[in-house]
Motif scaffolding. Structure first.
Motif, PDB file in Angstrom:
ATOM      1  N   GLY A 520     -34.007  35.363  13.506  1.00 18.02           N
ATOM      2  CA  GLY A 520     -35.242  36.125  13.564  1.00 18.02           C
ATOM      3  C   GLY A 520     -35.491  36.861  14.859  1.00 18.02           C
ATOM      4  O   GLY A 520     -36.473  37.601  14.960  1.00 18.02           O
ATOM      5  N   SER A 521     -34.630  36.692  15.877  1.00 15.28           N
ATOM      6  CA  SER A 521     -34.887  37.339  17.167  1.00 15.28           C
ATOM      7  C   SER A 521     -34.044  38.593  17.384  1.00 15.28           C
ATOM      8  O   SER A 521     -34.545  39.589  17.915  1.00 15.28           O
ATOM      9  CB  SER A 521     -34.636  36.347  18.304  1.00 15.28           C
ATOM     10  N   LEU A 522     -32.793  38.575  16.971  1.00 23.78           N
ATOM     11  CA  LEU A 522     -31.917  39.728  17.189  1.00 23.78           C
ATOM     12  C   LEU A 522     -32.040  40.683  16.005  1.00 23.78           C
ATOM     13  O   LEU A 522     -31.173  40.761  15.133  1.00 23.78           O
ATOM     14  CB  LEU A 522     -30.473  39.272  17.378  1.00 23.78           C
ATOM     15  N   LEU A 523     -33.143  41.418  15.986  1.00 24.26           N
ATOM     16  CA  LEU A 523     -33.391  42.387  14.931  1.00 24.26           C
ATOM     17  C   LEU A 523     -32.733  43.718  15.285  1.00 24.26           C
ATOM     18  O   LEU A 523     -32.217  43.898  16.394  1.00 24.26           O
ATOM     19  CB  LEU A 523     -34.886  42.564  14.724  1.00 24.26           C
ATOM     20  N   ARG A 524     -32.784  44.655  14.351  1.00 25.29           N
ATOM     21  CA  ARG A 524     -32.090  45.920  14.555  1.00 25.29           C
ATOM     22  C   ARG A 524     -32.538  46.636  15.821  1.00 25.29           C
ATOM     23  O   ARG A 524     -31.717  47.031  16.663  1.00 25.29           O
ATOM     24  CB  ARG A 524     -32.307  46.834  13.336  1.00 25.29           C
ATOM     25  N   HIS A 525     -33.849  46.815  15.973  1.00 19.79           N
ATOM     26  CA  HIS A 525     -34.329  47.563  17.129  1.00 19.79           C
ATOM     27  C   HIS A 525     -34.100  46.802  18.434  1.00 19.79           C
ATOM     28  O   HIS A 525     -33.910  47.403  19.483  1.00 19.79           O
ATOM     29  CB  HIS A 525     -35.811  47.896  16.952  1.00 19.79           C
ATOM     30  N   VAL A 526     -34.081  45.472  18.361  1.00 22.23           N
ATOM     31  CA  VAL A 526     -33.812  44.663  19.561  1.00 22.23           C
ATOM     32  C   VAL A 526     -32.360  44.844  19.993  1.00 22.23           C
ATOM     33  O   VAL A 526     -32.071  45.022  21.194  1.00 22.23           O
ATOM     34  CB  VAL A 526     -34.134  43.182  19.285  1.00 22.23           C
ATOM     35  N   LEU A 527     -31.436  44.787  19.054  1.00 25.27           N
ATOM     36  CA  LEU A 527     -30.028  44.971  19.383  1.00 25.27           C
ATOM     37  C   LEU A 527     -29.776  46.357  19.975  1.00 25.27           C
ATOM     38  O   LEU A 527     -29.063  46.503  20.972  1.00 25.27           O
ATOM     39  CB  LEU A 527     -29.176  44.777  18.126  1.00 25.27           C
ATOM     40  N   ALA A 528     -30.368  47.389  19.348  1.00 22.00           N
ATOM     41  CA  ALA A 528     -30.178  48.746  19.860  1.00 22.00           C
ATOM     42  C   ALA A 528     -30.741  48.889  21.266  1.00 22.00           C
ATOM     43  O   ALA A 528     -30.102  49.490  22.152  1.00 22.00           O
ATOM     44  CB  ALA A 528     -30.831  49.747  18.907  1.00 22.00           C
ATOM     45  N   ALA A 529     -31.938  48.328  21.503  1.00 20.11           N
ATOM     46  CA  ALA A 529     -32.557  48.454  22.831  1.00 20.11           C
ATOM     47  C   ALA A 529     -31.772  47.699  23.884  1.00 20.11           C
ATOM     48  O   ALA A 529     -31.554  48.201  25.003  1.00 20.11           O
ATOM     49  CB  ALA A 529     -33.997  47.943  22.761  1.00 20.11           C
ATOM     50  N   ARG A 530     -31.321  46.495  23.553  1.00 23.33           N
ATOM     51  CA  ARG A 530     -30.572  45.710  24.535  1.00 23.33           C
ATOM     52  C   ARG A 530     -29.231  46.354  24.854  1.00 23.33           C
ATOM     53  O   ARG A 530     -28.761  46.294  25.995  1.00 23.33           O
ATOM     54  CB  ARG A 530     -30.403  44.270  24.030  1.00 23.33           C
ATOM     55  N   TYR A 531     -28.617  46.991  23.850  1.00 20.75           N
ATOM     56  CA  TYR A 531     -27.359  47.677  24.130  1.00 20.75           C
ATOM     57  C   TYR A 531     -27.604  48.865  25.059  1.00 20.75           C
ATOM     58  O   TYR A 531     -26.808  49.115  25.981  1.00 20.75           O
ATOM     59  CB  TYR A 531     -26.711  48.128  22.823  1.00 20.75           C
ATOM     60  N   GLU A 532     -28.669  49.603  24.831  1.00 21.55           N
ATOM     61  CA  GLU A 532     -28.982  50.730  25.709  1.00 21.55           C
ATOM     62  C   GLU A 532     -29.273  50.276  27.136  1.00 21.55           C
ATOM     63  O   GLU A 532     -29.030  51.014  28.100  1.00 21.55           O
ATOM     64  CB  GLU A 532     -30.189  51.496  25.148  1.00 21.55           C
ATOM     65  N   GLN A 533     -29.774  49.049  27.270  1.00 27.16           N
ATOM     66  CA  GLN A 533     -30.091  48.519  28.598  1.00 27.16           C
ATOM     67  C   GLN A 533     -28.884  47.887  29.287  1.00 27.16           C
ATOM     68  O   GLN A 533     -29.024  47.362  30.393  1.00 27.16           O
ATOM     69  CB  GLN A 533     -31.213  47.481  28.474  1.00 27.16           C
ATOM     70  N   GLY A 534     -27.711  47.904  28.630  1.00 23.44           N
ATOM     71  CA  GLY A 534     -26.499  47.430  29.279  1.00 23.44           C
ATOM     72  C   GLY A 534     -25.877  46.195  28.685  1.00 23.44           C
ATOM     73  O   GLY A 534     -24.832  45.745  29.169  1.00 23.44           O
ATOM     74  N   ALA A 535     -26.512  45.599  27.686  1.00 25.21           N
ATOM     75  CA  ALA A 535     -25.905  44.432  27.047  1.00 25.21           C
ATOM     76  C   ALA A 535     -24.617  44.863  26.348  1.00 25.21           C
ATOM     77  O   ALA A 535     -24.492  45.986  25.862  1.00 25.21           O
ATOM     78  CB  ALA A 535     -26.862  43.809  26.042  1.00 25.21           C
ATOM     79  N   ARG A 536     -23.648  43.971  26.298  1.00 25.10           N
ATOM     80  CA  ARG A 536     -22.358  44.274  25.705  1.00 25.10           C
ATOM     81  C   ARG A 536     -21.879  43.104  24.847  1.00 25.10           C
ATOM     82  O   ARG A 536     -22.316  41.962  25.012  1.00 25.10           O
ATOM     83  CB  ARG A 536     -21.317  44.585  26.789  1.00 25.10           C
ATOM     84  N   PHE A 537     -20.970  43.441  23.930  1.00 26.81           N
ATOM     85  CA  PHE A 537     -20.400  42.427  23.050  1.00 26.81           C
ATOM     86  C   PHE A 537     -19.133  41.882  23.688  1.00 26.81           C
ATOM     87  O   PHE A 537     -18.272  42.644  24.137  1.00 26.81           O
ATOM     88  CB  PHE A 537     -20.091  43.028  21.680  1.00 26.81           C
ATOM     89  N   LEU A 538     -19.008  40.548  23.721  1.00 24.55           N
ATOM     90  CA  LEU A 538     -17.849  39.883  24.292  1.00 24.55           C
ATOM     91  C   LEU A 538     -17.132  39.080  23.214  1.00 24.55           C
ATOM     92  O   LEU A 538     -17.768  38.513  22.318  1.00 24.55           O
ATOM     93  CB  LEU A 538     -18.247  38.937  25.427  1.00 24.55           C
TER      94      LEU A 538
END
Length: 600
Positions: A520-538
């Motif tokens: 319930g926390s990693l929703l679509r808009h949250v994932l997009a925003a966090r990626y724009e802020q520098g989060a990356r997939f490992l």
């Protein structure tokens, strides 16, 4: 037979047909494996389900109409635009050589094996040329061969049924009207042409009626299904009244035309029609197999086993070799194609429809048609069901259990996630509707699915080839929700969608069920925003400790299967697994000991 016996017989047939298909679905085996022996056993121990007593002589007419509905439904799955390239050439060869060699083989050995006339052997030979998607499809879903082999066998099985039914009707007319099988005579050729013409005219009438009801009147799902059923039955019955057994031709032509004429407004989903077809298949097999007397099997048991050995070990391998010769197929793929030719619903139905009239004509051996067909169906289905898996693995054509995901969406974070899954060793495909998104996918080096993939996926008769998990990650939450419902039945594996914002006021997304990714926390808009802020997939080994702030999204098992984190269950990584995590902040350069790889 009393009224109570009739009611009990009908109820028992429906119950047995339903129970067998439910159990077969749970066991992931063709329903015929259960329907035929159960119907035979029920017919042996009780008299109340015998169709000749429940219905009488009219049973053959009901069989003809029922098969017409089944073949119309099969025709709807024949999108000829998808039959291209080498597959089209190989399917054509399989049909040509398969029909010719099977027919000639049975004609050559039938009289000696079964003590029947050549005319009856010709009828048996034409009955046994068919296969059918209702048998081949479940077997291939269980075996999971390579896409090339699966596509080839599905097309062959689907096209063989109508071709075999048409040729069976023509051979029956040749035998019944002239008492000969000399198809070279002008009179007999004329009879063939007349039968075909009646069927084609009936098919044209059926297409016109469907165009009126579905295209002009634009009936909805319920009324559209009713219109299709009424059209098929009316046209098939009308053709049979004009000329016997031409209704099957009309039904096939109607279905194929509706599937291939552009702008034909067929309902996207036909759950009632699909349910009806499944019920008809079950009722037919229970009824037909119950009419096979145990005493009739004994004289033909050993000769039929000899015939099955000839068909399985000689005829089919020869047909497959000639059909795939010079084509881009491996030795294992050719060999497996030669080890897959079960008989199914149309063989049983045509045998039940044609056997009784030939018996009434007094032809030698006509009473053996139904027992022979019953034994061939049981033998081939059981043989291939038991051996298809081991043979596919031995020949190297069985696909491993590795997940082959399809990611739907073209946002930057979705492409980065696709790259991460690919770096974990998965064969990733992506699809996006907008041209700029598709260009970004190509630039990322990820395989781009064909443009009509989602349209194909919503076709209730189609399946997504080369995909066994779908992740709907577009920016349109309503699209993700609707697509998750439409695509679910057409994929071998699970279908997931990214969660919409909690405050979403979408038309569909907030109210649709289905598997939602990442909790319930990693929703679509949250994932997009966090990626724009520098989060990356490992991508990290599961044995390494998970650093603070990292959130697990997927676990890639040691065998290549992919398990996403969702709201319904916890995914526990094991030794040797990989995990795909979302790392916070700017890309984290992990130490070699942790083995993390930043993607995106």
């Amino acid at each position: 037979m009393s009224e109570d016996d009739i009611l009990l017989g009908i109820a028992l047939i429906v119950a047995l047909a339903t129970a067998c298909q439910i159990l077969a679905g749970k066991l992931r085996v063709p329903a015929l494996i259960l329907l035929l022996p159960v119907g035979f056993a029920a017919g042996a121990v009780t008299d109340i389900i015998h169709p000749d007593q429940l219905i009488g002589e009219e049973f053959s007419a009901l069989v003809s109409l029922s098969v017409a509905v089944i073949l119309y439904d099969a025709g709807l799955g024949l999108d000829l635009r998808n039959l291209t390239g080498q597959t089209r050439a190989m399917v054509g060869r399989l049909l040509l050589f398969g029909v010719a060699f099977t027919f000639l083989a049975v004609c050559a050995v039938g009289p000696a094996l079964f003590g029947m006339s050549l005319r009856v052997a010709a009828m048996v030979g034409m009955i046994l040329v068919v296969s059918g998607p209702t048998v081949v499809g479940p077997l291939l879903q269980y075996v999971r061969p390579t896409d090339k082999v699966r596509r080839l066998l599905i097309w062959e099985g689907t096209l063989t049924d109508p071709i075999g039914a048409i040729l069976g009707a023509l051979v029956f007319h040749a035998i019944a009207t002239t008492h000969q099988i000399d198809i070279g005579r002008g009179y007999q050729i004329g009879q063939f042409v007349i039968s075909m013409a009646v069927g084609l005219v009936g098919g044209a009438v059926g297409v016109a009626l469907l165009w009126l009801t579905l295209r002009v009147l634009r009936l909805g799902e319920a009324l559209g299904t009713l219109a299709q059923l009424a059209t098929v039955i009316a046209v098939s019955a009308g053709c049979d009244i004009v000329r016997d057994d031409t209704g099957l031709i009309a039904a096939i032509v109607t279905g194929m035309a509706a599937a291939n004429i552009r702008k034909f407004d067929m309902p996207a989903r036909r759950p009632f029609f699909e349910t009806l077809v499944q019920l008809i298949i079950g009722l037919l097999f229970i009824s037909i197999s119950s009419s096979v007397a145990p005493a009739s099997l004994t004289p033909v048991l050993l000769p039929t086993l000899v015939l099955v050995a000839l068909l399985v070990l000689v005829v089919r391998p020869l047909v497959a070799y000639l059909a795939t010769m010079g084509k881009n197929m491996s030795t294992g793929e050719r060999a497996f194609t030669g080890w897959m030719a079960p008989r199914g619903i149309v063989a049983a139905s045509t045998a039940a429809a044609f056997a009784a009239p030939l018996v009434q004509l007094g032809l030698a051996g006509a009473s053996k048609i139904l027992p022979i067909t019953f034994l061939v169906i049981v033998s081939t289905v059981v043989l291939y069901a038991l051996t298809a898996g081991p043979v596919a693995r031995m020949l190297g054509v069985a696909r491993p259990n590795r997940t082959r995901p399809l990611l739907v969406g073209g946002a930057p974070w979705v492409i980065a996630l696709g790259k991460a899954l690919r770096s974990a060793g998965l064969d990733v495909q992506m699809w996006a509707g907008q041209s700029e998104e598709r260009e970004r996918i190509k630039e990322a080096g990820i395989k781009l699915a064909r443009g009509d993939l989602l349209a194909t996926a919503t076709n209730p008769r189609a399946r997504l080839e080369g995909v066994n998990a779908v992740f709907l990650l577009t920016d349109d939450d309503d699209f993700n929700a609707l697509a998750s419902v439409l695509v679910e039945d057409n994929v071998e594996g699970p279908v997931y969608r990214v969660g919409p914002p909690h405050e979403s006021h979408g038309v569909v997304a907030p109210y649709t069920g289905g598997a939602v990714l990442f909790g319930g926390s990693l929703l679509r808009h949250v994932l997009a925003a966090r990626y724009e802020q520098g989060a990356r997939f490992l991508v990290r080994p599961a044995s390494d400790p998970l650093p603070p702030g990292h959130e697990t999204l997927f676990v890639v098992r040691d065998d290549g299967s992919l398990e996403p984190v969702d709201e319904t269950r916890a995914v526990v990584p094991q030794e040797g697994d990989l995990v795909v995590v979302l790392a916070p902040g700017p890309p984290v350069r992990t130490r070699p000991a942790t083995g993390g790889t930043a993607v995106g």
